[in-house]
Design a protein around this motif. Structure first.
Motif, PDB file in Angstrom:
ATOM      1  N   LEU A 197       0.909  -1.190  -0.043  1.00 53.58           N
ATOM      2  CA  LEU A 197       0.123  -0.005   0.042  1.00 53.58           C
ATOM      3  C   LEU A 197       0.655   1.078  -0.043  1.00 53.58           C
ATOM      4  O   LEU A 197       0.597   2.082  -0.727  1.00 53.58           O
ATOM      5  N   ILE A 198       1.690   1.259   0.782  1.00 55.22           N
ATOM      6  CA  ILE A 198       3.004   2.324   0.764  1.00 55.22           C
ATOM      7  C   ILE A 198       3.429   2.622  -0.572  1.00 55.22           C
ATOM      8  O   ILE A 198       3.663   3.673  -1.116  1.00 55.22           O
ATOM      9  N   GLU A 199       3.792   1.568  -1.278  1.00 56.37           N
ATOM     10  CA  GLU A 199       4.542   1.638  -2.492  1.00 56.37           C
ATOM     11  C   GLU A 199       3.685   2.129  -3.487  1.00 56.37           C
ATOM     12  O   GLU A 199       3.821   2.933  -4.314  1.00 56.37           O
ATOM     13  N   LYS A 200       2.291   1.399  -3.582  1.00 59.39           N
ATOM     14  CA  LYS A 200       1.464   2.011  -4.349  1.00 59.39           C
ATOM     15  C   LYS A 200       1.197   3.579  -4.494  1.00 59.39           C
ATOM     16  O   LYS A 200       1.012   4.195  -5.321  1.00 59.39           O
ATOM     17  N   GLU A 201       0.770   4.011  -2.974  1.00 63.80           N
ATOM     18  CA  GLU A 201       0.643   5.302  -2.896  1.00 63.80           C
ATOM     19  C   GLU A 201       1.882   6.264  -3.152  1.00 63.80           C
ATOM     20  O   GLU A 201       1.540   7.391  -3.752  1.00 63.80           O
ATOM     21  N   THR A 202       3.002   5.775  -2.911  1.00 65.40           N
ATOM     22  CA  THR A 202       4.162   6.646  -3.311  1.00 65.40           C
ATOM     23  C   THR A 202       4.388   6.785  -4.767  1.00 65.40           C
ATOM     24  O   THR A 202       4.615   7.827  -5.063  1.00 65.40           O
ATOM     25  N   LEU A 238       4.012  13.551   0.502  1.00 69.69           N
ATOM     26  CA  LEU A 238       4.096  12.267   1.178  1.00 69.69           C
ATOM     27  C   LEU A 238       3.631  12.459   2.749  1.00 69.69           C
ATOM     28  O   LEU A 238       3.263  11.592   3.352  1.00 69.69           O
ATOM     29  N   GLN A 239       4.377  13.557   3.285  1.00 64.99           N
ATOM     30  CA  GLN A 239       3.869  13.754   4.784  1.00 64.99           C
ATOM     31  C   GLN A 239       2.399  13.910   4.939  1.00 64.99           C
ATOM     32  O   GLN A 239       1.965  13.352   5.730  1.00 64.99           O
ATOM     33  N   ASN A 240       1.616  14.631   4.066  1.00 64.08           N
ATOM     34  CA  ASN A 240       0.059  14.530   4.209  1.00 64.08           C
ATOM     35  C   ASN A 240      -0.350  13.439   3.846  1.00 64.08           C
ATOM     36  O   ASN A 240      -1.442  12.875   4.487  1.00 64.08           O
ATOM     37  N   ILE A 259       3.026  11.780   8.554  1.00 66.48           N
ATOM     38  CA  ILE A 259       4.235  11.582   8.967  1.00 66.48           C
ATOM     39  C   ILE A 259       4.926  12.902   8.840  1.00 66.48           C
ATOM     40  O   ILE A 259       4.472  13.928   8.027  1.00 66.48           O
ATOM     41  N   LYS A 260       6.020  12.899   9.566  1.00 62.66           N
ATOM     42  CA  LYS A 260       6.676  14.217   9.366  1.00 62.66           C
ATOM     43  C   LYS A 260       8.144  13.837   9.203  1.00 62.66           C
ATOM     44  O   LYS A 260       9.092  13.202   9.987  1.00 62.66           O
ATOM     45  N   PHE A 261       8.683  14.335   8.163  1.00 62.75           N
ATOM     46  CA  PHE A 261      10.486  14.391   7.824  1.00 62.75           C
ATOM     47  C   PHE A 261      11.209  15.239   8.666  1.00 62.75           C
ATOM     48  O   PHE A 261      10.791  16.356   8.599  1.00 62.75           O
ATOM     49  N   GLU A 262      12.095  14.816   9.225  1.00 57.79           N
ATOM     50  CA  GLU A 262      13.128  15.527   9.793  1.00 57.79           C
ATOM     51  C   GLU A 262      13.949  16.134   8.831  1.00 57.79           C
ATOM     52  O   GLU A 262      14.145  15.731   7.665  1.00 57.79           O
ATOM     53  N   ILE A 263      14.692  17.414   9.059  1.00 60.23           N
ATOM     54  CA  ILE A 263      15.629  18.093   8.134  1.00 60.23           C
ATOM     55  C   ILE A 263      16.567  17.096   7.622  1.00 60.23           C
ATOM     56  O   ILE A 263      16.821  17.066   6.217  1.00 60.23           O
ATOM     57  N   LEU A 282      12.046   4.777   4.071  1.00 60.16           N
ATOM     58  CA  LEU A 282      12.056   5.941   4.784  1.00 60.16           C
ATOM     59  C   LEU A 282      10.560   6.018   5.596  1.00 60.16           C
ATOM     60  O   LEU A 282      10.528   6.335   6.771  1.00 60.16           O
ATOM     61  N   ILE A 283       9.645   5.894   4.855  1.00 60.92           N
ATOM     62  CA  ILE A 283       8.050   5.918   5.178  1.00 60.92           C
ATOM     63  C   ILE A 283       7.871   5.145   6.167  1.00 60.92           C
ATOM     64  O   ILE A 283       7.517   5.157   7.496  1.00 60.92           O
ATOM     65  N   GLU A 284       8.239   3.762   6.029  1.00 63.38           N
ATOM     66  CA  GLU A 284       8.170   2.564   7.054  1.00 63.38           C
ATOM     67  C   GLU A 284       9.035   2.902   8.228  1.00 63.38           C
ATOM     68  O   GLU A 284       8.161   2.633   9.384  1.00 63.38           O
ATOM     69  N   GLN A 285       9.990   3.518   8.528  1.00 64.59           N
ATOM     70  CA  GLN A 285      10.910   3.988   9.439  1.00 64.59           C
ATOM     71  C   GLN A 285      10.103   4.982  10.324  1.00 64.59           C
ATOM     72  O   GLN A 285      10.089   4.837  11.316  1.00 64.59           O
ATOM     73  N   LYS A 286       9.406   5.802   9.489  1.00 65.45           N
ATOM     74  CA  LYS A 286       8.602   7.156  10.382  1.00 65.45           C
ATOM     75  C   LYS A 286       7.351   6.458  10.921  1.00 65.45           C
ATOM     76  O   LYS A 286       7.030   7.173  11.843  1.00 65.45           O
ATOM     77  N   GLN A 287       6.705   5.429  10.235  1.00 68.89           N
ATOM     78  CA  GLN A 287       5.598   5.088  10.822  1.00 68.89           C
ATOM     79  C   GLN A 287       5.879   4.051  11.836  1.00 68.89           C
ATOM     80  O   GLN A 287       5.090   3.706  12.815  1.00 68.89           O
ATOM     81  N   GLY A 288       7.072   3.714  11.938  1.00 66.26           N
ATOM     82  CA  GLY A 288       7.676   2.813  13.244  1.00 66.26           C
ATOM     83  C   GLY A 288       6.885   1.575  13.513  1.00 66.26           C
ATOM     84  O   GLY A 288       6.721   1.044  14.259  1.00 66.26           O
TER      85      GLY A 288
END
Length: 83
Positions: free
Chosen positions: A6-11, A50-52, A56-60, A77-83
């Motif tokens: 799902l993440i890959e498809k949306e990305t 991607l954030q919206n 999620i919120k990407f750090e600088i 990266l999104i997987e890491q952010k979603q933890g």
């Protein structure tokens, strides 16, 4: 469909919306986004979408060429952010 699919498809959908000259058949998980048209201006648009989309919120320090090189690196990266 599992979460990573799902993440890959949306990305992919978001990348395609930002790079209108690329079609779905030309975009693989490992396509180098910078070589097919991603630049600093539309990269910021990609980050915001991607954030919206994923809440999620990407750090600088997350926002670099390595993390945004391909759909695969963005998904990781999104997987890491979603933890």
């Amino acid at each position: 469909m599992n979460n990573i699919n799902l993440i890959e498809k949306e990305t992919k959908n978001i990348v395609l919306s930002i790079l209108p000259n690329i079609n779905g058949e030309d975009l693989s998980e490992s396509s180098n986004l910078f070589s097919i048209g991603l630049d600093s201006v539309n990269a910021m648009s990609l980050v915001l979408k991607l954030q919206n989309s994923f809440g999620i919120k990407f750090e600088i320090n997350d926002i670099n060429a390595e993390n945004f090189q391909s759909v695969a690196t963005i998904v990781k990266l999104i997987e890491q952010k979603q933890g």
